[in-house]
Structure formats: structure tokens, C-alpha cells
Scaffold this motif. Structure first.
Motif, PDB file in Angstrom:
ATOM      1  N   ARG A 257      77.856  30.159 108.814  1.00  0.00           N
ATOM      2  CA  ARG A 257      78.650  31.395 108.793  1.00  0.00           C
ATOM      3  C   ARG A 257      77.966  32.472 107.935  1.00  0.00           C
ATOM      4  O   ARG A 257      77.916  33.634 108.304  1.00  0.00           O
ATOM      5  CB  ARG A 257      80.074  31.113 108.248  1.00  0.00           C
ATOM      6  CG  ARG A 257      80.856  29.993 108.955  1.00  0.00           C
ATOM      7  CD  ARG A 257      81.346  30.343 110.338  1.00  0.00           C
ATOM      8  NE  ARG A 257      80.327  30.470 111.337  1.00  0.00           N
ATOM      9  CZ  ARG A 257      80.428  31.223 112.435  1.00  0.00           C
ATOM     10  NH1 ARG A 257      81.488  31.928 112.678  1.00  0.00           N
ATOM     11  NH2 ARG A 257      79.459  31.269 113.310  1.00  0.00           N
ATOM     12  N   LEU A 258      77.454  32.031 106.764  1.00  0.00           N
ATOM     13  CA  LEU A 258      76.775  32.992 105.877  1.00  0.00           C
ATOM     14  C   LEU A 258      75.472  33.489 106.500  1.00  0.00           C
ATOM     15  O   LEU A 258      75.090  34.641 106.280  1.00  0.00           O
ATOM     16  CB  LEU A 258      76.485  32.333 104.528  1.00  0.00           C
ATOM     17  CG  LEU A 258      77.363  32.696 103.330  1.00  0.00           C
ATOM     18  CD1 LEU A 258      77.539  34.200 103.195  1.00  0.00           C
ATOM     19  CD2 LEU A 258      78.711  32.065 103.374  1.00  0.00           C
ATOM     20  N   ILE A 262      74.514  37.298 106.550  1.00  0.00           N
ATOM     21  CA  ILE A 262      73.292  37.790 105.889  1.00  0.00           C
ATOM     22  C   ILE A 262      72.525  38.698 106.853  1.00  0.00           C
ATOM     23  O   ILE A 262      72.037  39.763 106.465  1.00  0.00           O
ATOM     24  CB  ILE A 262      72.429  36.600 105.402  1.00  0.00           C
ATOM     25  CG1 ILE A 262      73.065  35.997 104.144  1.00  0.00           C
ATOM     26  CG2 ILE A 262      70.985  37.016 105.130  1.00  0.00           C
ATOM     27  CD1 ILE A 262      72.445  34.687 103.671  1.00  0.00           C
ATOM     28  N   ASN A 263      72.432  38.294 108.120  1.00  0.00           N
ATOM     29  CA  ASN A 263      71.739  39.141 109.113  1.00  0.00           C
ATOM     30  C   ASN A 263      72.392  40.520 109.190  1.00  0.00           C
ATOM     31  O   ASN A 263      71.706  41.551 109.229  1.00  0.00           O
ATOM     32  CB  ASN A 263      71.778  38.500 110.502  1.00  0.00           C
ATOM     33  CG  ASN A 263      70.884  37.275 110.555  1.00  0.00           C
ATOM     34  OD1 ASN A 263      70.011  37.120 109.703  1.00  0.00           O
ATOM     35  ND2 ASN A 263      71.111  36.404 111.533  1.00  0.00           N
ATOM     36  N   PRO A 275      68.483  42.433  97.412  1.00  0.00           N
ATOM     37  CA  PRO A 275      69.689  41.976  98.130  1.00  0.00           C
ATOM     38  C   PRO A 275      70.220  40.671  97.543  1.00  0.00           C
ATOM     39  O   PRO A 275      69.453  39.740  97.316  1.00  0.00           O
ATOM     40  CB  PRO A 275      69.212  41.788  99.574  1.00  0.00           C
ATOM     41  CG  PRO A 275      67.729  41.722  99.503  1.00  0.00           C
ATOM     42  CD  PRO A 275      67.307  42.454  98.279  1.00  0.00           C
ATOM     43  N   THR A 276      71.519  40.639  97.301  1.00  0.00           N
ATOM     44  CA  THR A 276      72.111  39.504  96.574  1.00  0.00           C
ATOM     45  C   THR A 276      73.309  38.925  97.311  1.00  0.00           C
ATOM     46  O   THR A 276      74.145  39.660  97.820  1.00  0.00           O
ATOM     47  CB  THR A 276      72.559  39.974  95.163  1.00  0.00           C
ATOM     48  OG1 THR A 276      71.436  40.568  94.510  1.00  0.00           O
ATOM     49  CG2 THR A 276      73.082  38.834  94.323  1.00  0.00           C
ATOM     50  N   LEU A 277      73.357  37.590  97.331  1.00  0.00           N
ATOM     51  CA  LEU A 277      74.548  36.886  97.804  1.00  0.00           C
ATOM     52  C   LEU A 277      75.270  36.340  96.570  1.00  0.00           C
ATOM     53  O   LEU A 277      74.662  35.659  95.742  1.00  0.00           O
ATOM     54  CB  LEU A 277      74.168  35.722  98.729  1.00  0.00           C
ATOM     55  CG  LEU A 277      75.317  34.767  99.079  1.00  0.00           C
ATOM     56  CD1 LEU A 277      76.384  35.463  99.941  1.00  0.00           C
ATOM     57  CD2 LEU A 277      74.803  33.518  99.798  1.00  0.00           C
ATOM     58  N   VAL A 278      76.567  36.637  96.492  1.00  0.00           N
ATOM     59  CA  VAL A 278      77.392  36.173  95.374  1.00  0.00           C
ATOM     60  C   VAL A 278      78.462  35.239  95.925  1.00  0.00           C
ATOM     61  O   VAL A 278      78.995  35.480  97.009  1.00  0.00           O
ATOM     62  CB  VAL A 278      78.064  37.387  94.678  1.00  0.00           C
ATOM     63  CG1 VAL A 278      79.115  36.938  93.668  1.00  0.00           C
ATOM     64  CG2 VAL A 278      77.016  38.275  93.994  1.00  0.00           C
ATOM     65  N   VAL A 300      65.899  33.037 103.066  1.00  0.00           N
ATOM     66  CA  VAL A 300      65.900  34.401 103.617  1.00  0.00           C
ATOM     67  C   VAL A 300      65.415  35.453 102.616  1.00  0.00           C
ATOM     68  O   VAL A 300      65.462  36.651 102.904  1.00  0.00           O
ATOM     69  CB  VAL A 300      67.303  34.803 104.147  1.00  0.00           C
ATOM     70  CG1 VAL A 300      67.736  33.909 105.289  1.00  0.00           C
ATOM     71  CG2 VAL A 300      68.348  34.783 103.023  1.00  0.00           C
ATOM     72  N   GLY A 301      64.966  35.018 101.446  1.00  0.00           N
ATOM     73  CA  GLY A 301      64.416  35.953 100.462  1.00  0.00           C
ATOM     74  C   GLY A 301      65.463  36.805  99.769  1.00  0.00           C
ATOM     75  O   GLY A 301      65.202  37.958  99.419  1.00  0.00           O
ATOM     76  N   MET A 302      66.660  36.235  99.573  1.00  0.00           N
ATOM     77  CA  MET A 302      67.703  36.966  98.837  1.00  0.00           C
ATOM     78  C   MET A 302      67.891  36.348  97.463  1.00  0.00           C
ATOM     79  O   MET A 302      67.516  35.202  97.238  1.00  0.00           O
ATOM     80  CB  MET A 302      69.052  36.877  99.579  1.00  0.00           C
ATOM     81  CG  MET A 302      69.242  37.908 100.662  1.00  0.00           C
ATOM     82  SD  MET A 302      70.811  37.628 101.490  1.00  0.00           S
ATOM     83  CE  MET A 302      71.893  38.760 100.633  1.00  0.00           C
ATOM     84  N   ARG A 303      68.519  37.098  96.574  1.00  0.00           N
ATOM     85  CA  ARG A 303      68.887  36.561  95.271  1.00  0.00           C
ATOM     86  C   ARG A 303      70.263  35.917  95.414  1.00  0.00           C
ATOM     87  O   ARG A 303      71.100  36.392  96.174  1.00  0.00           O
ATOM     88  CB  ARG A 303      68.921  37.735  94.301  1.00  0.00           C
ATOM     89  CG  ARG A 303      69.483  37.456  92.941  1.00  0.00           C
ATOM     90  CD  ARG A 303      69.467  38.781  92.158  1.00  0.00           C
ATOM     91  NE  ARG A 303      70.109  38.631  90.876  1.00  0.00           N
ATOM     92  CZ  ARG A 303      70.425  39.652  90.090  1.00  0.00           C
ATOM     93  NH1 ARG A 303      70.150  40.899  90.472  1.00  0.00           N
ATOM     94  NH2 ARG A 303      71.008  39.458  88.937  1.00  0.00           N
TER      95      ARG A 303
END
Ligand code: KG4
Ligand code: ZN
Length: 359
Positions: A257-258, A262-263, A275-278, A300-303
Motif C-alpha cells: 500500500r505504501l 510513495i509513487n 523526501p521522507t516517510l513518517v 526507493v531512496g527516501m528517508r
């Protein structure tokens, strides 16, 4: 700047005092134990317990912080969403202090408290992608700023925390279930075998949206538990294996789902620097979930960022911090602000197909 925050929307009576330079001067949390015997929160008992303890917690918070009411710049209180009796207790306490001491009052959406907590403990700029998973909500949102949210996905039935709690109840692990399921899963000795022994569905996986569904997973868990009871095999070993299978499946669903969310986020914010996922909310305390999300962001190269475990479940610090975020923007509220049992962060989000009232 100092703000006192009050949280009473579910079964934690919590009061905290926070400064605008991110010092937690006090963080009093009383987790009500009265509900364990009922296997879930009883609203009337919760409201009475909040009433019984709130005065003492406010006094203790002032003592911890070594301040008096006159040193506070505002009082922030959760005014929804949540169990209305409890919300009223905290809100009226906040309004009374504000009225008597002539201090500004700030009405806080409990979900926004969870959404902004990470900015109390880390330097995270807007916008960021948020997975908000608690006992009452499971949502994916873009956090654009204070009061500015775009909901990408929601659950069409149970919340993830609710699924953990029901899973624990089925297995006789008590309430709240999330921590108990996590601890049991850690004891699973043969994790590969657990997944073969207890196959579970991954509802919504692969669907062309970012929504969740957990009721099918709960039903499958119940069937496995019933079979074990019939075979007289509901022992610690099988319970641990079943909990491992459950957590593993939850991780798979979340990654799927994430991944979609993210896309969408990266397409909308192409030029964003970091870009950050919390992850936030009570279920964000789950270390397996954190690991799954961390691995996904690495791919995916996110924080990836999450509040410390003790600030994931309901607390006053998140409400006081949300108060500071409002105050910094000059936002305060009138004392005739009403309590709201339902209060979506993104009121414009379309209703998800098949979703109930919680969406
Ligand atoms: O945010 P929260 O404290 O209250 C609500 O706003 O609902 O979330 C409570 C939920 C409960 O369902 C609890 O079982 C779950 O968070 N939870 C966990 C863990 N700790 C708390 N779920 C999974 N793993 C955990 N370690
Ligand atoms: Zn919460």
C-alpha cells in the motif's frame, strides 16, 4: 514559549508541558487499566477515570516543569476525534484553565497530534508522507503543513491497531493487544514454518489505490485459532507462530500500500530535497512494521522517520507540541469550540468505495 497539552480521547489520561525549543518539561501519562477485564475500552468507564485523575496530572505536570499557570503561553487540548465523554473531560479542563488564567486555548485534532509528533523529536520539514496507524485509524496522508492534509488512503473496515487488538483477544493475549502480539511473535522459533502452517490473506494487495482492509485478515486469524482450539493445540508455541504470521502479513500489506503512495508522493513532489516517510500512531511502536517501512524507504531512496516508541501511543506531549505548532502560526481558538467525535484531517477526501464511517 510554553504550552500545556491535555489528551483524554481514549484510555490514556495525559498532560504534558513542552517548549517551542522542543524541551519536554513534563509528560504525565496514566494508562487506564480498568478496561483490561472487558477486552476493550468502555467509554463510560474511560470518561469517569479521566475525571478522577486529570486534576492531579495537571498539578504534577506543573510541578515537574517547575512552572505555574501564569508561565504558560497556551493550553492545548484534544477536542476530537475520539470517545466523546473523555474528550469533553480534557477539553473542559483546558478551557477552564484558559478562562480562569486568561491564557489562549488551542483546540487540537488528536490525529494531527500524532501526525506532527515527529517534528518534536526531529527536524522534518513539510511536506512529508505519513502512515498514521492507531487503534481507531489507518490512513496514508501527505502532511503539507499545520491543518493541511491530503489523504491518499484509508481503511475500508477495521483500523490496524484494532486488528492487532482483536488478534490478541482471539488468542487470549489480553488488552491492549498490539504489544502482546509483538512480544509473542518475537518468541516464534521457526518463522518459515509459521508462514506455511498459518497462511493468511493480504486484502487489497495489488489494488490500484492506497486503501486498506483488515477484516478478512482478522477472520482468517479467528479460523486458525478455532482450529487450534479444536485440536487442543492453542499453546504458546502455536500462538507465537500465529502472531509471527500475522505481523509478517501486516508488513507485506503495508509495503504494498505504501509503495503506491510513495509513487504518488514522489510524482507530486519531484524536486523535494529530502523526501521522507513518517509512521505515527500507537501501531508505529511496532518494531517489525518499522523495519518493513525502513527497508522500503531504503529501496526507493527516501528517508524514514518515526517518533520514539514512548511518543507513539497517546500522550500529552503530542498535543502540547501540536499546540506549539499552532501558536507559532498565531492560531488559537475560542472557548465555544465544540468537541467533535468525528474529525477527518482531510475533510475533502472522497469516501473510499466500501468504506464505513471511520474512513
Ligand atoms: O494511538 P493509540 O495509542 O490510540 C489511538 O489513537 O487509537 O493507538 C493504540 C493502538 C492499540 O490498538 C494498540 O494495540 C496499538 O496501538 N499498539 C500496537 C503496539 N503498541 C500499541 N500495535 C502493534 N504493535 C505495538 N507494539
Ligand atoms: Zn491516538
Amino acid at each position: 514559549m510554553k504550552v500545556l497539552g491535555i489528551e483524554t480521547s481514549c484510555d490514556e489520561t495525559a498532560v504534558a508541558i513542552i517548549t517551542d525549543d522542543k524541551q519536554i518539561l513534563s509528560n504525565q501519562i496514566l494508562s487506564q487499566t480498568e478496561h483490561a477485564a472487558f477486552g476493550g475500552v468502555v467509554p463510560e468507564i474511560a470518561a469517569r477515570a479521566h475525571l478522577e485523575h486529570i486534576d492531579r496530572l495537571v498539578s504534577q505536570a506543573l510541578k515537574d516543569a517547575n512552572v505555574s499557570f501564569k508561565d504558560l503561553d497556551a493550553i492545548a487540548a484534544t477536542t476530537g476525534p475520539g470517545l466523546i465523554g473523555g474528550v469533553m473531560v480534557g477539553m473542559m479542563m483546558g478551557k477552564s484553565i484558559a478562562a480562569v488564567h486568561d491564557i489562549p486555548f488551542i483546540s487540537i485534532n488528536h490525529l494531527e497530534g500524532h501526525a506532527l509528533t515527529v517534528r518534536l523529536t526531529e527536524d522534518i520539514a513539510f511536506p512529508y508522507l505519513l502512515l498514521l496507524v492507531s487503534g481507531g485509524h489507518s490512513q496514508i496522508l501527505i502532511v503539507k503543513g499545520v491543518g493541511q492534509y491530503k489523504r491518499l488512503g484509508t481503511t475500508i473496515d477495521d483500523a490496524l491497531g484494532e486488528a492487532f487488538d482483536k488478534c490478541a483477544k482471539i488468542l487470549g493475549l489480553g488488552y491492549p493487544g498490539g504489544p502482546a502480539v509483538e512480544q509473542a511473535a518475537l518468541k516464534c522459533k521457526d518463522t518459515d514454518q509459521a508462514l506455511k502452517q498459518f497462511p493468511l490473506p493480504t486484502p487489497m494487495k495489488g489494488r490500484d489505490n492506497c486503501h486498506f482492509s483488515f477484516s478478512g485478515l482478522k477472520t482468517a486469524m479467528r479460523r486458525h485459532a478455532e482450529s487450534l482450539i479444536e485440536e487442543n493445540a492453542l499453546n504458546d508455541e502455536n500462538i507465537s507462530a500465529l502472531c509471527h504470521a500475522f505481523q509478517h502479513t501486516v508488513g507485506k500489506i503495508m509495503i504494498d500500500r505504501l509503495g503506491r503512495a510513495i509513487n504518488i508522493f514522489l510524482a507530486e513532489y519531484k524536486d523535494i530535497a529530502n523526501p521522507t516517510l513518517v509512521v505515527a500512531g500507537g501501531v508505529a511502536a511496532n518494531l517489525h512494521l518499522r523495519k518493513c517501512l525502513e527497508d522500503l524507504t531504503t529501496t526507493v531512496g527516501m528517508r524514514f522517520s518515526a517518533p520514539p516508541v514512548k511518543l507513539c501511543s497517546d500522550n500529552g506531549a503530542m498535543i502540547a507540541w501540536a499546540g506549539i505548532e499552532h501558536l507559532k502560526q498565531g492560531i488559537t481558538h475560542d472557548l465555544d469550540t465544540e468537541a467533535k467525535p468525528r474529525w477527518p484531517l482531510d475533510p475533502d477526501a472522497p469516501i473510499a468505495a466500501g468504506a464505513g464511517i471511520k474512513a
